[in-house]
Design a protein around this motif. Structure first.
Motif, short mmCIF file in Angstrom:
data_model
loop_
_atom_site.label_atom_id
_atom_site.label_comp_id
_atom_site.label_asym_id
_atom_site.label_seq_id
_atom_site.Cartn_x
_atom_site.Cartn_y
_atom_site.Cartn_z
N LYS A 1 0.83 -1.20 0.00
CA LYS A 1 0.00 0.00 0.00
C LYS A 1 0.86 1.25 0.00
CE LYS A 1 -3.98 -2.06 2.32
NZ LYS A 1 -4.97 -1.90 3.43
N GLU A 2 0.23 2.36 -0.33
CA GLU A 2 0.93 3.62 -0.30
C GLU A 2 1.07 4.13 1.13
OE1 GLU A 2 -0.32 5.35 -4.71
OE2 GLU A 2 -0.93 6.41 -2.89
N ARG A 3 2.05 4.96 1.32
CA ARG A 3 2.23 5.58 2.63
C ARG A 3 1.03 6.47 2.94
NH1 ARG A 3 7.68 8.60 2.97
NH2 ARG A 3 6.55 10.09 1.67
N GLU A 4 0.59 6.45 4.19
CA GLU A 4 -0.55 7.25 4.58
C GLU A 4 -0.27 8.04 5.86
OE1 GLU A 4 -4.08 5.11 5.68
OE2 GLU A 4 -3.01 3.76 7.04
N PHE A 5 -0.95 9.15 5.97
CA PHE A 5 -0.86 9.98 7.16
C PHE A 5 -1.53 9.28 8.34
CE2 PHE A 5 -0.92 13.68 9.76
CZ PHE A 5 -2.17 13.73 10.36
N VAL A 6 -0.91 9.37 9.49
CA VAL A 6 -1.49 8.81 10.71
C VAL A 6 -1.83 9.91 11.71
CG1 VAL A 6 -1.10 7.31 12.70
CG2 VAL A 6 -0.24 6.65 10.44
N ALA A 7 -0.85 10.75 12.02
CA ALA A 7 -1.06 11.76 13.06
C ALA A 7 -0.07 12.90 12.86
CB ALA A 7 -0.89 11.16 14.44
N ALA A 8 -0.42 14.04 13.40
CA ALA A 8 0.47 15.19 13.37
C ALA A 8 0.34 15.95 14.68
CB ALA A 8 0.17 16.11 12.19
N ILE A 9 1.40 16.65 15.03
CA ILE A 9 1.39 17.43 16.25
C ILE A 9 2.12 18.74 15.99
CG2 ILE A 9 3.45 16.23 17.12
CD1 ILE A 9 2.19 16.52 19.95
N SER A 10 1.55 19.82 16.48
CA SER A 10 2.14 21.14 16.26
C SER A 10 3.44 21.29 17.03
CB SER A 10 1.15 22.22 16.67
OG SER A 10 0.88 22.12 18.07
N TRP A 11 4.14 22.38 16.77
CA TRP A 11 5.45 22.58 17.39
C TRP A 11 5.38 22.62 18.91
CZ3 TRP A 11 6.62 26.63 20.61
CH2 TRP A 11 5.69 27.68 20.65
N SER A 12 4.28 23.11 19.43
CA SER A 12 4.14 23.22 20.88
C SER A 12 3.51 21.98 21.51
CB SER A 12 3.28 24.44 21.23
OG SER A 12 1.95 24.23 20.76
N GLY A 13 2.92 21.16 20.67
CA GLY A 13 2.16 20.04 21.19
C GLY A 13 0.72 20.40 21.50
N GLY A 14 0.37 21.64 21.27
CA GLY A 14 -0.96 22.09 21.62
C GLY A 14 -2.06 21.65 20.67
N SER A 15 -1.65 21.26 19.47
CA SER A 15 -2.62 20.79 18.48
C SER A 15 -2.20 19.45 17.93
CB SER A 15 -2.73 21.80 17.33
OG SER A 15 -3.21 23.05 17.79
N THR A 16 -3.15 18.57 17.83
CA THR A 16 -2.90 17.25 17.25
C THR A 16 -3.98 16.93 16.23
OG1 THR A 16 -4.07 16.22 19.11
CG2 THR A 16 -1.65 16.30 19.24
N TYR A 17 -3.62 16.10 15.29
CA TYR A 17 -4.51 15.71 14.21
C TYR A 17 -4.32 14.22 13.94
CZ TYR A 17 -3.75 20.71 13.67
OH TYR A 17 -3.61 22.05 13.92
#
Length: 120
Positions: A42-58
């Protein structure tokens, strides 16, 4: 920035793993971080992200409520706590970095992957 992911392994379905990604070379807090995965065939997929401060996650929908991204800027590290693992979570997991103020979806720096295998 150089990135090195670790913490992968073999776990039974329903189990947990915590991935770590150690960063070096640049000021870590200047970077937003992401986790991606690539399953066999399969192709690579996005799992999670976190902002520089850690204050926002996706998170991608399939891991919401099960995975938690966090970071410790004092330790130049980002983590992915994975709970209630499913066989479909089996993949090579990668950490990645991009400048904190970047509006691009693309990441500039990538670590080597760490393999997560979830047995049924």
């Amino acid at each position: 920035v150089q990135l090195q992911a670790s913490g992968g392994g073999l776990v039974q379905a329903g189990g947990s793993l915590r991935l770590s990604c150690a960063a070096s070379g640049r000021t870590f807090s200047n970077y937003a971080m992401g986790w991606f995965r690539q399953a066999p065939g399969k192709e690579r997929e996005f799992v999670a992200a976190i902002s520089w401060s850690g204050g926002s996650t996706y998170y991608t929908d399939s891991v919401k409520g099960r995975f938690t991204a966090s970071r410790d800027n004092a330790k130049n590290a980002v983590y992915l706590q994975m709970n209630s693992l499913k066989p479909e979570d089996t993949a090579v997991y990668y950490c990645a970095a991009k400048p904190a103020r970047s509006t691009s979806l693309n990441y500039d720096y990538w670590g080597q992957g760490t393999l997560v295998t979830v047995s049924s």
